[in-house]
Enzyme design. Structure first.
Site, mmCIF file in Angstrom:
data_model
loop_
_atom_site.group_PDB
_atom_site.id
_atom_site.type_symbol
_atom_site.label_atom_id
_atom_site.label_comp_id
_atom_site.label_asym_id
_atom_site.label_seq_id
_atom_site.Cartn_x
_atom_site.Cartn_y
_atom_site.Cartn_z
ATOM 1 N N LYS A 126 -8.914 -3.853 -8.208
ATOM 2 C CA LYS A 126 -7.692 -3.948 -7.398
ATOM 3 C C LYS A 126 -7.659 -5.159 -6.474
ATOM 4 O O LYS A 126 -6.569 -5.650 -6.139
ATOM 5 C CB LYS A 126 -7.522 -2.671 -6.572
ATOM 6 C CG LYS A 126 -7.102 -1.444 -7.371
ATOM 7 C CD LYS A 126 -5.641 -1.491 -7.765
ATOM 8 C CE LYS A 126 -5.166 -0.170 -8.343
ATOM 9 N NZ LYS A 126 -3.735 -0.180 -8.677
ATOM 10 N N SER A 168 -13.172 0.326 -14.630
ATOM 11 C CA SER A 168 -12.254 -0.261 -13.655
ATOM 12 C C SER A 168 -12.640 -0.085 -12.196
ATOM 13 O O SER A 168 -12.228 -0.865 -11.342
ATOM 14 C CB SER A 168 -10.843 0.295 -13.869
ATOM 15 O OG SER A 168 -10.843 1.705 -13.724
#
Length: 419
Positions: free
Chosen positions: A70, A319
């Site tokens: 992110k 992720s």
């Protein structure tokens, strides 16, 4: 080419934005991130290669700064705000990785950041966000509540809202992950990427396809939160009535309009995975690679055994790894039970010497390791001559459990499976 404004509503349709976005935009994002993010090196996995019949590499974005991908999108977006926008500061709504990404980016750039998080957010995540210098506002019981509050504060104070996925510069930042993959493995055949709202998959698919159209890009969603797959099937963005998954980072009811357009154009296929497959992948990652990830972080690994091809060089993106100890402990326990590695049963025994020893001998003979035992007379209310024994053992697999159950039954012990 007309520039697309990413912090305000664009006059262009999502489809027009997709057509006007080029690989140069992703390389520009990579330039913005130079010296800010880490180049997470690929890790070859013999284990995941064997179980999927492909040549599998892990892209460990759980080792990225702030613990997830992110930071890429957040920093790319915030770093390109105008001077006036920077003076106003930024605001975001998030209970997890986006919060820390925005907070970190704002701190690096010397910009005020306000993050609205649901009041139910674990204190560990709240403190991690505050540690990056952000002002944290706790509000409501869900992301939707927090998001409504964030928009209200944006209107009141003039903050710039940084959307977690439906923002061009955010998804371009996420796309730099694909540039690193292709740079490290030039003959990569396929890339697996998780999907929540779709920003990560959009950026990865865009960059992959524009560099090498032959690379297959496969999105992965939890079965309990497959909003993008449902939207593609409907031919338009739709909202799920509810979502439920251990992969909380992808528990999104409604995908983005912009991300829907990118994924429709560039993603080859979406695979959905079950809760068991997610927990099993998490356990395998820990056991085989000593890497910690969150539920959403291992979606790509969970999909490896469902791939429609073999013998291809495949990259699975892990992720994120922001997970608290109590949560990961619970997920590991559930994965062990689901795999048949832990077995708990109860049995009523005559209250006389030798009964516990008999069961212990059977378990020892069958190589079942006792990890918990509760011998309780008070739990049997219909007889003073019986006791309830509850035993938890480590087992090899489901077949091993069946063997233990059959052997106990053979010796007259009628057991009840607890889990």
């Amino acid at each position: 080419m007309e520039k697309v404004n990413n912090t305000h509503k664009s006059a262009l349709t999502p489809e027009q934005i997709v057509e006007r976005t080029s690989i140069a935009d992703v390389y520009q994002a990579a330039k913005q991130l130079d010296g800010i993010t880490q180049h997470t090196d690929l890790v070859h996995s013999e284990y995941f290669s064997a179980i999927s019949s492909n040549d599998v590499y892990i892209k460990p974005e759980n080792l990225q700064k702030t613990g997830s991908f992110k930071i890429r999108g957040a920093y790319n977006c915030i770093s390109q705000l105008s001077d006036e926008e920077k003076l106003h500061g930024v605001i975001a709504a998030s209970a997890g990785n986006h919060a820390q990404g925005v907070a970190y980016a704002a701190q690096k750039l010397g910009i005020k950041a306000v993050i609205v998080m649901p009041a139910t957010t674990p204190i560990l995540k709240v403190e991690a966000t505050r540690a990056y210098g952000a002002e944290v506002v706790l509000y409501g019981d869900s992301y939707d509540d927090a998001c409504s509050k964030a928009y209200a504060l944006k209107k009141q104070h003039g903050y710039v809202f940084i959307h977690p996925f439906d923002n061009l510069k955010v998804l371009l930042g996420q796309g730099t992950t694909a540039l690193e993959i292709i740079d490290s493995l030039k003959d990569v055949d396929a890339i697996l990427v998780p999907i929540g709202g779709g920003g990560f998959a959009s950026g990865v698919a865009l960059a992959s396809k524009l560099v090498n159209p032959h690379v297959k890009v496969i999105g992965v969603e939890p079965e309990g939160a497959a909003c993008m797959k449902a939207s593609l099937a409907a031919g338009k963005v739709i909202s799920l009535s509810s979502v439920e998954t251990v992969a909380e980072g992808t528990a999104v009811k409604t995908p983005g309009n912009l991300t829907f357009a990118f994924i429709k154009k560039y993603v080859d296929e979406i695979i959905t995975v079950s809760e068991f497959e997610i927990m099993s992948a998490l356990l395998s990652l820990i056991e085989k690679h000593k890497l910690i990830a969150e539920g959403a972080g291992v979606l790509s690994l969970a999909a490896l055994q469902k791939l429609p091809f073999k013998n291809k060089k495949t990259v699975a993106i892990v992720s994120g790894g922001n997970i608290d100890i109590s949560t990961i402990s619970a997920l590991i326990d559930k994965a062990l039970i689901a795999r048949g590695r832990v077995f708990c049963f109860s049995v009523q025994l005559p209250d006389k010497p030798g009964q516990l020893l008999a069961i212990s001998q059977i378990l020892a003979r069958l190589d079942a390791n006792v990890i918990h035992l509760d011998h309780n007379q008070a739990k049997v209310t219909d007889s003073f001559q019986k006791v309830l024994l509850e035993v938890t053992v480590e087992t090899h697999n489901s077949a091993h459990i069946t063997k233990i159950t059959d052997e106990l039954k053979k010796h007259g012990f009628l057991i009840t499976k607890v889990y």
